[in-house]
Design a protein around this motif. Structure first.
Motif, mmCIF file in Angstrom:
data_model
loop_
_atom_site.group_PDB
_atom_site.id
_atom_site.type_symbol
_atom_site.label_atom_id
_atom_site.label_comp_id
_atom_site.label_asym_id
_atom_site.label_seq_id
_atom_site.Cartn_x
_atom_site.Cartn_y
_atom_site.Cartn_z
ATOM 1 N N ASP A 150 0.809 -1.314 -0.027
ATOM 2 C CA ASP A 150 0.048 -0.006 -0.088
ATOM 3 C C ASP A 150 0.984 1.375 0.079
ATOM 4 N N GLU A 151 2.161 1.076 -0.493
ATOM 5 C CA GLU A 151 2.919 2.180 -0.651
ATOM 6 C C GLU A 151 3.805 2.216 -1.845
ATOM 7 N N TRP A 152 3.831 3.595 -2.550
ATOM 8 C CA TRP A 152 4.689 3.951 -3.718
ATOM 9 C C TRP A 152 6.078 3.920 -3.057
ATOM 10 N N VAL A 153 6.977 3.328 -3.875
ATOM 11 C CA VAL A 153 8.464 3.717 -3.368
ATOM 12 C C VAL A 153 9.074 4.259 -4.512
ATOM 13 N N ILE A 154 9.739 5.552 -4.519
ATOM 14 C CA ILE A 154 10.025 6.425 -5.296
ATOM 15 C C ILE A 154 11.486 6.443 -5.333
ATOM 16 N N ASN A 155 12.394 6.228 -6.408
ATOM 17 C CA ASN A 155 13.691 6.588 -6.860
ATOM 18 C C ASN A 155 14.191 7.459 -7.920
#
Length: 396
Positions: A150-155
């Motif tokens: 339920d999370e976006w992981v941004i790089n």
């Protein structure tokens, strides 16, 4: 189509003009210096604008703004643009972001960010440009977001994220659909600036101006899935909804800057003498007046034409692309002539022209460089002929 300021808008526009010339412009020296004194002065100006009914005029009334219709606000924006601090003092610096949230944000994000934006209690920021790729082709952007539970992981790595150093959040354009066509591969995600992994590398100076144009790294930044702004893969659609009217607002503010430079130039021509005569008597100086008049008026009419097209519900891609190029060139040319008339004094902080000149040069790059808009306009017009039609100016 009305090119003069409509009578219904004139009193409000006049009130904004007085506010700009009598309060904001005299405060510029302190505001430029920054620090606690500048912060207190800006808060005082904002309080005065609210008291006088001049606050957040372009924001929808249901958000706590002035509810001014789009075309009416365009005319007001023309005088608000006289100073780079006009948007801040009058509470319209959040307008593009507020409208974007109003259209696309979910209930939780509207509650957290939208109302405080309109009240200028928080600052927004917007991250699209990246240092590693050509921003004239945004389909190359590399910043990615992957849904993990339920999370976006941004790089990724962004720069020229204006205001990130004071913003409560950044709207990040990132690739979320790696297998989709380029213009359906990106989404917008809201990232609070206090999120772990969100790191401001530096404030990037622009032509010697420290304007909060931040370089930011995203290293495993995690935000809730609900921070997605609008549907997945619709980042470019949202960006165009944000940037189209925004470019018209830019161009109208540029007209305010050009008007101020034109006023300074014409008054200087009367006040300054050389070789026994006022500069206003010199033919070459009158050439500066003529060229500036023609360019300002041409850019103004093109901009209002584009604004009317937007107001009719058209996408106005040709009109907006044209004014972005013509307006930026006009602004640079008019300020350049004013600097020339002032001579050495025009290169110093004794007039506002030195800062105006540097800001004007950036206008040919941000929100899309000239070359992209020129190519787009040419391609679209030629496409009309390729389809068997023609571009009838009198009908557009």
């Amino acid at each position: 189509m009305t090119f003069a300021v409509p009578d219904s808008v004139r009193p409000l526009r006049d009130a904004v003009h007085v506010f700009m010339t009598e309060r904001v412009e005299p405060a510029e020296a302190v505001l430029h210096r920054g620090g606690p004194e500048a912060g207190e002065l800006l808060r005082d100006l904002q309080a005065e604008a609210k008291k006088e009914g001049l606050w957040a005029l372009g924001h929808p009334a249901e958000l706590g703004g002035g509810g001014l219709p789009f075309l009416d606000y365009v005319y007001v924006n023309e005088v608000q643009g006289r100073s780079e601090f006009g948007q801040l003092a009058l509470g319209t610096f959040t307008l593009q972001d507020s409208l974007m949230l109003h259209l696309y944000a979910g209930p939780e994000q509207r509650e957290r960010f939208l109302a405080p934006l309109v009240r200028a209690e928080i600052w927004p920021s917007f991250a699209m440009t990246e240092p590693e790729v050509s921003s004239s082709d945004p389909t190359q952007l590399r910043t990615s977001a992957v849904l993990d539970g339920d999370e976006w992981v941004i790089n990724g790595h962004k720069w020229f994220t204006t205001g990130a150093d004071r913003a409560a959040y950044t709207t990040v354009m990132c690739r979320t659909e790696p297998d989709a066509p380029p213009h359906l591969a990106f989404s917008m995600i809201l990232v609070p600036t206090d999120t772990p992994g969100y790191t401001i590398v530096r404030d990037t100076p622009v032509l010697g101006l420290d304007g909060g144009h931040c370089e930011v790294r995203y290293e495993n930044v995690r935000v809730p899935a609900g921070n997605l702004l609008g549907p997945r893969g619709q980042g470019f659609v949202i960006a165009q909804r944000r940037l189209g009217p925004g470019r018209i607002f830019h161009c109208m503010r540029w007209l305010g800057q050009a008007q101020r430079a034109f006023d300074l130039m014409c008054r200087r021509l009367h006040d300054r003498s050389a070789f026994g005569q006022p500069l206003a008597n010199k033919q070459l100086m009158r050439q500066h007046v003529f060229d500036s008049y023609a360019e300002i008026q041409s850019a103004r009419l093109l901009t209002l034409h584009a604004a009317h097209a937007i107001d009719r519900g058209e996408d106005a891609r040709v009109e907006i692309g044209a004014i972005k190029v013509v307006g930026a060139r006009m602004l640079h040319n008019v300020i350049d002539r004013a600097v020339q008339v002032y001579g050495a004094a025009g290169l110093t902080p004794d007039t506002p022209l030195d800062r105006m000149y540097r800001h004007a040069r950036a206008g040919r790059i941000y929100d899309g460089p000239d070359e992209v808009h020129i190519d787009s306009v040419g391609r679209r017009v030629l496409g009309t002929y390729a389809a068997g039609g023609s571009w009838e100016f009198g009908l557009r």
